[in-house]
Motif scaffolding. Structure first.
Motif, PDB file in Angstrom:
ATOM      1  N   ASN A 228       0.958  -1.160   0.173  1.00  0.00           N
ATOM      2  CA  ASN A 228      -0.090   0.062   0.098  1.00  0.00           C
ATOM      3  C   ASN A 228       0.860   1.141  -0.034  1.00  0.00           C
ATOM      4  N   THR A 229       1.962   1.229   0.801  1.00  0.00           N
ATOM      5  CA  THR A 229       2.869   2.321   0.743  1.00  0.00           C
ATOM      6  C   THR A 229       3.404   2.553  -0.935  1.00  0.00           C
ATOM      7  N   PHE A 230       3.784   1.564  -1.210  1.00  0.00           N
ATOM      8  CA  PHE A 230       4.292   1.464  -2.819  1.00  0.00           C
ATOM      9  C   PHE A 230       3.265   2.424  -3.633  1.00  0.00           C
ATOM     10  N   LEU A 231       2.015   1.792  -3.453  1.00  0.00           N
ATOM     11  CA  LEU A 231       1.016   1.970  -4.398  1.00  0.00           C
ATOM     12  C   LEU A 231       0.618   3.588  -4.268  1.00  0.00           C
ATOM     13  N   LEU A 232       0.415   4.069  -2.669  1.00  0.00           N
ATOM     14  CA  LEU A 232       0.359   5.573  -2.670  1.00  0.00           C
ATOM     15  C   LEU A 232       1.326   6.453  -3.090  1.00  0.00           C
ATOM     16  N   VAL A 233       2.711   6.135  -2.650  1.00  0.00           N
ATOM     17  CA  VAL A 233       3.813   7.016  -3.197  1.00  0.00           C
ATOM     18  C   VAL A 233       3.966   6.980  -4.498  1.00  0.00           C
ATOM     19  N   THR A 234       3.471   6.045  -5.281  1.00  0.00           N
ATOM     20  CA  THR A 234       3.788   6.057  -6.887  1.00  0.00           C
ATOM     21  C   THR A 234       2.181   7.029  -7.296  1.00  0.00           C
ATOM     22  N   SER A 235       1.284   6.694  -6.646  1.00  0.00           N
ATOM     23  CA  SER A 235       0.012   7.603  -7.074  1.00  0.00           C
ATOM     24  C   SER A 235       0.438   9.163  -6.671  1.00  0.00           C
TER      25      SER A 235
END
Lengths: 246, 108
Positions: free
Chosen positions: A74-81
Motif C-alpha cells: 500500500n505504501t508503494f501504491l500510494l507514493v507512486t500515485s
C-alpha cells in the motif's frame, strides 16, 4: 507552453485581478484546509502516542499480528500515485492534455488499488477475529496454541517476570488500528472521486494551462493523505516488527 | 505572496513547472526510505525503533511537502499556514503529553 495574453482569460474569476492572484488564493485556501486536516489527524496520533507509551508491549504484540506486507504494498501504491499526481500537474502546465488525463486515471487506479488491498486486509482481519469487540476472544491470537499467540507469549512473559499482555489492551490497539486506517481510507476514497472528477474535467477541456492550479490544489490534498500514511504505516504495522506474528 | 496583484507580468503556466528529474528523484528517495524503515524494523532496534521510524517518516513527509507540494516556492503566506498548523499540533502534543506522561496510567 502558453502565456495568457488575453485581457480576461475565461478561467479568471471576476473577483481576482489576475491569474497569479487567483492561483495563489486557491493554493492558500487548500493549505488552510490541510492545516485543519493535520490537526484532525494529530488528535488521533496523540491519543495513540499516549496509549503506546502506557502499554508498549501490548501494542507491539497486537501490531505484530497485522499484515505489514500488505501495508508495504500500500505504501508503494500510494507514493507512486503521488508521483503520477505530480506528473499530472506538470502535464497541465505544459498543455499536455493526454498526459494529464492519463496520469489522473493512473492516480485514481493506484488509489483504488490501495483501497482494494485495504479491503482484503480488513476481510482477513475479520476472518481472524482481530477486532476490538468481544469477538476478539474467539480469535486464534487470543486462545491459540501457536508460539505467537497470547497464551504462549504470556507464559513466556510470566516465566521472565514480565507483565502479561492484556487482551483488553490488544483490543484498544485494534480500536486505534481500525479508526486510524478507516478514517484515512475515507479520506483516500474522497480523493479518488475528486481525481476522477478532475480527469473528466480534463477530457472536457476545462483544464487548460491557465487553470493548472485546479489540478495542483487537488494534488495538495492527495499528497497530504499520502504523507499521513507515511506516518501511519510504521506506527501501526511496524511497532511489533521482528516479533514475527505474521 | 510574491506581488499577487501585479498585472504587468503575462501569465506563464510553465514558469514554475517541476523538473521531471526532481520529481523522480523525490519518488526514488521516498520509496527508498520506506524500504529502509521496513528493513530497519526487522533488525530488532527495540526502544530505538520508534524514533528511527518517525525520523524516517518525517524526512519522507518533508520531501513530499517541499518538492511535490511546492513549499519550495516559498510563498510566505502558505509557509506561515504550514508552520501554524505544525505549531498548533505541537501545542496539542506538548499540553496533553505533559499531563499523561507525568501521572500513573489508570484504566486497563
Amino acid at each position: 507552453m502558453s502565456a495568457s495574453t488575453s485581457a480576461h482569460p475565461w478561467v479568471l474569476k471576476h473577483h481576482f485581478d489576475n491569474l497569479h492572484q487567483q492561483h495563489a488564493s486557491e493554493r492558500l485556501g487548500m493549505w488552510m484546509f490541510l492545516a485543519t486536516e493535520i490537526l484532525f489527524f494529530a488528535g488521533l496520533f496523540g491519543a495513540y502516542t499516549v496509549y503506546r507509551m502506557w502499554y508498549p508491549a501490548d501494542f507491539e504484540f497486537a501490531s505484530s499480528h497485522l499484515l505489514w506486507k500488505i501495508a508495504a504494498v500500500n505504501t508503494f501504491l500510494l507514493v507512486t500515485s503521488s508521483l503520477t499526481m505530480t506528473l499530472a500537474i506538470r502535464c497541465a502546465q505544459t498543455g499536455d492534455r493526454k498526459g494529464l488525463i492519463r496520469n489522473l486515471f493512473i492516480t485514481a487506479a493506484l488509489g483504488s488499488g490501495f483501497m482494494g488491498c485495504k479491503a482484503y486486509e480488513y476481510y482477513t482481519d475479520f476472518e481472524e477475529h482481530l477486532l476490538p469487540t468481544p469477538a476478539f476472544y474467539e480469535s486464534e491470537v487470543y486462545k491459540g496454541e501457536g508460539s505467537h499467540d497470547l497464551p504462549h507469549v504470556n507464559a513466556e512473559r510470566v516465566k521472565h517476570h514480565l507483565e502479561p499482555i492484556s487482551a483488553e489492551r490488544v483490543r484498544l490497539f485494534l480500536c486505534f488500528y481500525y479508526a486510524m486506517t478507516g478514517i484515512h481510507s475515507i479520506h483516500l476514497a474522497i480523493g479518488i472521486f475528486v481525481v476522477l472528477w478532475l480527469a473528466v474535467e480534463g477530457m472536457r477541456g476545462s483544464l487548460p494551462p491557465e487553470n493548472y492550479s485546479t489540478v495542483e490544489v487537488v494534488s495538495l490534498y492527495w499528497h497530504l493523505v499520502d504523507a499521513i500514511w507515511l506516518f501511519l504505516m510504521p506506527l501501526l504495522y511496524l511497532a511489533g516488527a521482528g516479533m514475527h506474528g505474521h | 505572496m510574491s506581488n499577487p496583484n501585479s498585472t504587468s507580468k503575462p501569465f506563464d503556466a510553465t514558469e514554475d513547472a517541476d523538473n521531471p528529474s526532481t520529481i523522480y528523484l523525490v519518488y526514488v528517495s521516498v520509496i527508498g526510505l520506506a524500504i529502509a524503515t521496513i528493513a530497519l524494523s526487522q533488525m530488532g532496534l527495540r526502544s530505538l525503533a520508534l524514533p528511527v521510524q518517525m525520523a524516517i517518516s518525517t524526512v519522507q513527509a518533508v520531501l513530499v511537502a517541499y518538492f511535490w507540494m511546492h513549499l519550495r516556492r516559498k510563498d510566505k503566506v502558505v509557509t506561515l499556514t504550514v508552520l501554524s498548523a505544525l505549531f498548533w499540533t505541537g501545542i496539542l502534543f506538548v499540553l496533553f503529553l505533559s499531563d499523561f506522561v507525568t501521572r500513573w496510567r489508570g484504566g486497563l
